[in-house]
Design an enzyme around this catalytic site. Structure first.
Site, PDB file in Angstrom:
ATOM      1  N   GLU A 292       1.605 -16.386 -10.514  1.00 10.36           N
ATOM      2  CA  GLU A 292       2.814 -17.129 -10.143  1.00 10.36           C
ATOM      3  C   GLU A 292       2.963 -18.471 -10.855  1.00 10.36           C
ATOM      4  O   GLU A 292       3.308 -19.468 -10.233  1.00 10.36           O
ATOM      5  CB  GLU A 292       2.800 -17.342  -8.624  1.00 10.36           C
ATOM      6  CG  GLU A 292       1.656 -18.233  -8.080  1.00 10.36           C
ATOM      7  CD  GLU A 292       0.366 -17.503  -7.741  1.00 10.36           C
ATOM      8  OE1 GLU A 292       0.094 -16.449  -8.351  1.00 10.36           O
ATOM      9  OE2 GLU A 292      -0.372 -18.010  -6.876  1.00 10.36           O
ATOM     10  N   HIS A 316       6.656 -10.589  -5.028  1.00  9.69           N
ATOM     11  CA  HIS A 316       5.440 -11.311  -4.646  1.00  9.69           C
ATOM     12  C   HIS A 316       5.299 -12.627  -5.419  1.00  9.69           C
ATOM     13  O   HIS A 316       5.147 -13.694  -4.822  1.00  9.69           O
ATOM     14  CB  HIS A 316       4.225 -10.408  -4.882  1.00  9.69           C
ATOM     15  CG  HIS A 316       2.925 -11.040  -4.530  1.00  9.69           C
ATOM     16  ND1 HIS A 316       2.273 -10.799  -3.333  1.00  9.69           N
ATOM     17  CD2 HIS A 316       2.154 -11.923  -5.193  1.00  9.69           C
ATOM     18  CE1 HIS A 316       1.157 -11.513  -3.297  1.00  9.69           C
ATOM     19  NE2 HIS A 316       1.056 -12.204  -4.415  1.00  9.69           N
ATOM     20  N   GLU A 317       5.368 -12.533  -6.735  1.00 10.85           N
ATOM     21  CA  GLU A 317       5.159 -13.759  -7.531  1.00 10.85           C
ATOM     22  C   GLU A 317       6.290 -14.764  -7.296  1.00 10.85           C
ATOM     23  O   GLU A 317       6.056 -15.972  -7.255  1.00 10.85           O
ATOM     24  CB  GLU A 317       5.012 -13.424  -9.017  1.00 10.85           C
ATOM     25  CG  GLU A 317       3.921 -12.396  -9.356  1.00 10.85           C
ATOM     26  CD  GLU A 317       2.569 -12.675  -8.722  1.00 10.85           C
ATOM     27  OE1 GLU A 317       2.264 -13.832  -8.384  1.00 10.85           O
ATOM     28  OE2 GLU A 317       1.794 -11.696  -8.548  1.00 10.85           O
ATOM     29  N   HIS A 320       5.737 -16.774  -4.176  1.00 11.67           N
ATOM     30  CA  HIS A 320       4.802 -17.893  -4.337  1.00 11.67           C
ATOM     31  C   HIS A 320       5.524 -19.206  -4.678  1.00 11.67           C
ATOM     32  O   HIS A 320       4.946 -20.278  -4.529  1.00 11.67           O
ATOM     33  CB  HIS A 320       3.804 -17.589  -5.453  1.00 11.67           C
ATOM     34  CG  HIS A 320       2.598 -16.809  -5.019  1.00 11.67           C
ATOM     35  ND1 HIS A 320       1.779 -17.215  -3.977  1.00 11.67           N
ATOM     36  CD2 HIS A 320       2.045 -15.674  -5.516  1.00 11.67           C
ATOM     37  CE1 HIS A 320       0.776 -16.341  -3.856  1.00 11.67           C
ATOM     38  NE2 HIS A 320       0.916 -15.391  -4.773  1.00 11.67           N
ATOM     39  N   GLU A 339      -1.846 -16.332  -0.178  1.00 11.65           N
ATOM     40  CA  GLU A 339      -1.613 -14.898  -0.387  1.00 11.65           C
ATOM     41  C   GLU A 339      -1.113 -14.154   0.848  1.00 11.65           C
ATOM     42  O   GLU A 339      -0.328 -13.219   0.722  1.00 11.65           O
ATOM     43  CB  GLU A 339      -2.872 -14.234  -0.952  1.00 11.65           C
ATOM     44  CG  GLU A 339      -3.295 -14.774  -2.323  1.00 11.65           C
ATOM     45  CD  GLU A 339      -2.231 -14.632  -3.425  1.00 11.65           C
ATOM     46  OE1 GLU A 339      -1.291 -13.831  -3.258  1.00 11.65           O
ATOM     47  OE2 GLU A 339      -2.358 -15.344  -4.447  1.00 11.65           O
ATOM     48  N   ASP A 394     -13.691 -16.265  -7.047  1.00  8.66           N
ATOM     49  CA  ASP A 394     -13.254 -14.922  -7.436  1.00  8.66           C
ATOM     50  C   ASP A 394     -13.978 -13.837  -6.629  1.00  8.66           C
ATOM     51  O   ASP A 394     -13.494 -12.713  -6.514  1.00  8.66           O
ATOM     52  CB  ASP A 394     -13.492 -14.671  -8.934  1.00  8.66           C
ATOM     53  CG  ASP A 394     -12.500 -15.444  -9.810  1.00  8.66           C
ATOM     54  OD1 ASP A 394     -11.534 -16.007  -9.257  1.00  8.66           O
ATOM     55  OD2 ASP A 394     -12.709 -15.491 -11.039  1.00  8.66           O
ATOM     56  N   TYR A 402      -4.710 -11.171   1.646  1.00  8.49           N
ATOM     57  CA  TYR A 402      -3.370 -10.637   1.411  1.00  8.49           C
ATOM     58  C   TYR A 402      -2.848  -9.880   2.634  1.00  8.49           C
ATOM     59  O   TYR A 402      -1.859 -10.266   3.242  1.00  8.49           O
ATOM     60  CB  TYR A 402      -3.390  -9.661   0.223  1.00  8.49           C
ATOM     61  CG  TYR A 402      -3.591 -10.304  -1.123  1.00  8.49           C
ATOM     62  CD1 TYR A 402      -2.524 -10.493  -1.981  1.00  8.49           C
ATOM     63  CD2 TYR A 402      -4.845 -10.722  -1.551  1.00  8.49           C
ATOM     64  CE1 TYR A 402      -2.682 -11.074  -3.233  1.00  8.49           C
ATOM     65  CE2 TYR A 402      -5.028 -11.315  -2.792  1.00  8.49           C
ATOM     66  CZ  TYR A 402      -3.940 -11.485  -3.630  1.00  8.49           C
ATOM     67  OH  TYR A 402      -4.110 -12.062  -4.854  1.00  8.49           O
TER      68      TYR A 402
END
Ligand code: BES
Ligand code: ZN
Length: 625
Positions: A292, A316-317, A320, A339, A394, A402
């Site tokens: 995003e 979705h993006e 953001h 998220e 990560d 999510y």
């Protein structure tokens, strides 16, 4: 009298110099385990970046000027995050014109965090100028050879800064609670275009010299750059798409509904505050579905299905732009605020643009993914407010922030009613706009602005259970899809032998129905049944990256050999982690599969992004004895 005033002034001055002084828009500083920086003492406010993009050497070379404010009086050094940077000079200035050298120290590198760069500051300094270059192995950069692009004639470079990779290409305070504005000048080979997460002018001549401004303060993980043979097509007044010339038309067709999506989101959550919304379609090695980056979403070409069926990624993006870019997680522990909210908003946008049935299919698929993953996860990773101490952010990348996050918001929506909850969310985005917040900030805000106002309904919501406990609360809502029930009826009839595969009425199925069908039949098929399906529907040849992914997963699990050449082609041509990781995971479960995985990975690895390499190395190389 005069004496008293003098004393008062004296006391005031003393207080001002001894107490921490917070500037207007900086909230308290949260503890960020993933940054060495010291924003509680000194806060960087603006970056002035200047690079040459050297494709032959695979390095960015140039300077970064960091303008800062002192948040705590005292003679503190400035501590920055770096990873694999070669620092050649550090200077300071009090006026932005005259610079003089200062002492600096690059600390020992930690495998997760990189190395702290400590810069001594003269008392009047307001800026630091760092001359540096990146390493060819920088974790946040991918340098592609012409052969790795669609056009095959020009090289390509793109950045991926989230979560803590900005430090591998810019020395900065790499914590999402520090927001900066930035300017950049980028020199590239002629004929290549540079774009950034900033104001881009599609009409700028591609002369190899580009200037950018980003006037809205953003966290470091949203700073992005791409350089390549990049063309532009407008989609609407304030929307457009960038991609390689051979891809850009297809991309423009696929993303034709983008303006509608922006309008739908504005109607729900208030104005889009970033000026333009453009997309950039990257070469297939882009390790994520989307990123995003403000004003310029980066996207994988694997969503170009030809029928707009995978554009929930755009929703979705785009979402953001409210949840994440406007209201930002203060630390990576609070990632679910980015998220979970975004996945919830994504569903609402899909519903507004494509209708409830589509949104519900996507919600059911999301819930299935979550259920499957919960069955394999460590309990600590099932918690929204995750504990990341000692870990790479990560590593906490699962569907929990999510999908569990989105279910939590859906539970709130169902409990308080849509009107009430929409009003609450809109107020939340306005209240915290351009700020970075922690889970505790969210909890305090929702208590005051929703729960305390409707105590009867609030009694049905356990914040603690949702935010701090593993697993899924019993109150988790369940999406329902009639379309999926019909798919299941057909699947049952075929599985029971009541009709051949060719008689399945699938001609009107969407991608989502196909995905559901394949998940539903997966465990009840054998190679003979797979062959029958393949003959009827040519699934091995499917050009839809999501359907092909599902099909190949089943093929590996059941040993359906006719799909193996396609499997190899798939894994060597796509680098999106979500699509390739499960296939490698499945392959290494058997000795023969592991051999195949190793052989394929040997070919594919040079084209994968450093982030994907780190993940797949763990699966294919690490467990090797
Ligand atoms: N911001 C994420 C991508 C990300 C998260 C990159 C964490 C690095 C660290 C982006 O918005 C995202 O969630 N992308 C998803 C697609 C989405 C439709 C679920 C992806 O890439 O799969
Ligand atoms: Zn996201």
């Amino acid at each position: 009298m005069k004496h008293t005033i003098t004393i008062l002034i004296y006391i005031a001055t003393a207080l001002a110099t001894t107490l921490p002084t917070f500037s207007m828009n900086s909230l308290k500083t949260a503890q960020d385990l993933h940054s060495y920086s010291n924003p509680e003492q000194i806060r960087v406010r603006h970056l002035d970046l200047n690079w040459e993009v050297l494709f032959n050497e695979k390095i960015l070379k140039g300077t970064a000027v960091l303008e800062f404010e002192r948040t705590l009086t005292g003679n503190h050094p400035l501590i920055l995050d770096t990873r694999d940077l070669k620092i050649t000079k550090v200077e300071t200035s009090s006026d932005g014109r005259q610079y003089s050298a200062t002492t600096f120290h690059l600390g020992k590198a930690d495998t997760i965090l990189g190395a702290p760069l400590t810069v001594q500051l003269p008392p009047a300094a307001t800026r630091v100028r760092i001359e540096y270059q990146t390493s060819p192995a920088a974790s946040g950069l991918q340098w592609l050879k012409p052969a790795q692009t669609a056009g095959r004639r020009q090289p390509f470079l793109f950045t991926q800064s989230q979560a803590i990779h900005a430090r591998s290409w810019i020395p900065l305070q790499d914590s999402p609670q520090v927001r900066v504005t930035y300017n950049a000048r980028v020199r590239t080979p002629r004929n290549l275009r540079a774009v950034m997460s900033a104001e881009n002018d599609p009409a700028t001549p591609t002369d190899g010299d580009y200037s950018f401004q980003m006037r809205q303060a953003v966290p470091s993980y949203l700073i992005a750059l791409a350089v390549g043979d990049i063309a532009f097509r407008p989609l609407g007044q304030r929307t457009g798409v960038y991609a390689e010339p051979s891809v850009v038309e297809r991309a423009a067709t696929e993303f034709a509904d983008t303006e509608k999506m922006v309008q739908a989101t504005e109607a729900l959550y208030g104005p889009y505050r970033w000026g333009r919304y453009d997309l950039l379609v990257l070469p297939p090695s882009f390790p994520f579905g989307g990123m995003e980056n403000p004003r310029l979403t980066f996207a994988t070409p694997t969503i170009l299905a030809g029928d707009k069926s995978l554009v929930s990624l755009v929703a979705h993006e785009l979402a953001h732009s409210w949840s994440g870019n406007l209201v930002t997680n203060a630390t990576w522990r609070d990632f679910w605020l980015n998220e979970g909210f975004t996945t919830y908003l994504e569903g609402r946008i899909q519903e507004a643009v494509y209708g409830r049935a589509r949104a519900e299919m996507e919600a059911v698929l999301g819930r299935q993914t979550l259920a499957e993953e919960l069955a394999t996860l460590d309990e600590r990773d099932e918690i929204l407010h995750v504990d990341l101490s000692g870990r790479d952010p990560d590593a906490g990348f699962t569907s929990v922030p999510y999908e569990k996050g989105a279910l939590f918001l859906r539970h709130l929506e169902e409990t308080f009613g849509r009107d009430q909850f929409d009003r609450f969310l809109r107020g939340y985005f306005d209240h915290f706009a351009f700020q970075s917040i922690t889970t505790d900030d969210f909890i305090a805000y929702i208590k005051k602005n929703l729960l305390d106002q409707y105590p009867d309904k609030a009694a049905r919501v356990s914040l603690d259970e949702w935010i701090n406990k593993a697993g899924l609360p019993a109150s988790a809502p369940q999406a329902m899809s009639d379309a999926f029930s019909r798919v299941e009826q057909q699947a049952d009839a075929w599985l029971k032998g009541q009709m051949p595969a060719a008689a399945i009425k699938s001609s009107a199925w969407t991608t989502q129905e196909w995905l559901h069908f394949l998940k539903y039949v997966a465990e009840r098929t054998d190679t003979a049944k797979l062959r029958e399906l393949d003959q009827a529907f040519k699934l091995t040849r499917s050009g839809n990256a999501e359907i092909a992914h599902r099909w190949l997963l089943i093929a590996v699990r059941k040993g359906y050999e006719p799909a193996y050449p396609r499997l190899e082609e798939y894994l060597t041509s796509i680098g999106r982690r979500k699509l390739i990781k499960p296939l490698y995971d499945e392959l290494v479960k058997t000795p023969a599969g592991r051999k195949r995985a190793e052989a394929i990975y040997r070919k594919a690895r040079p084209s994968y992004h450093p982030i994907a390499v780190a993940t797949i190395d763990q699966i294919v190389l690490a467990a090797k004895q």
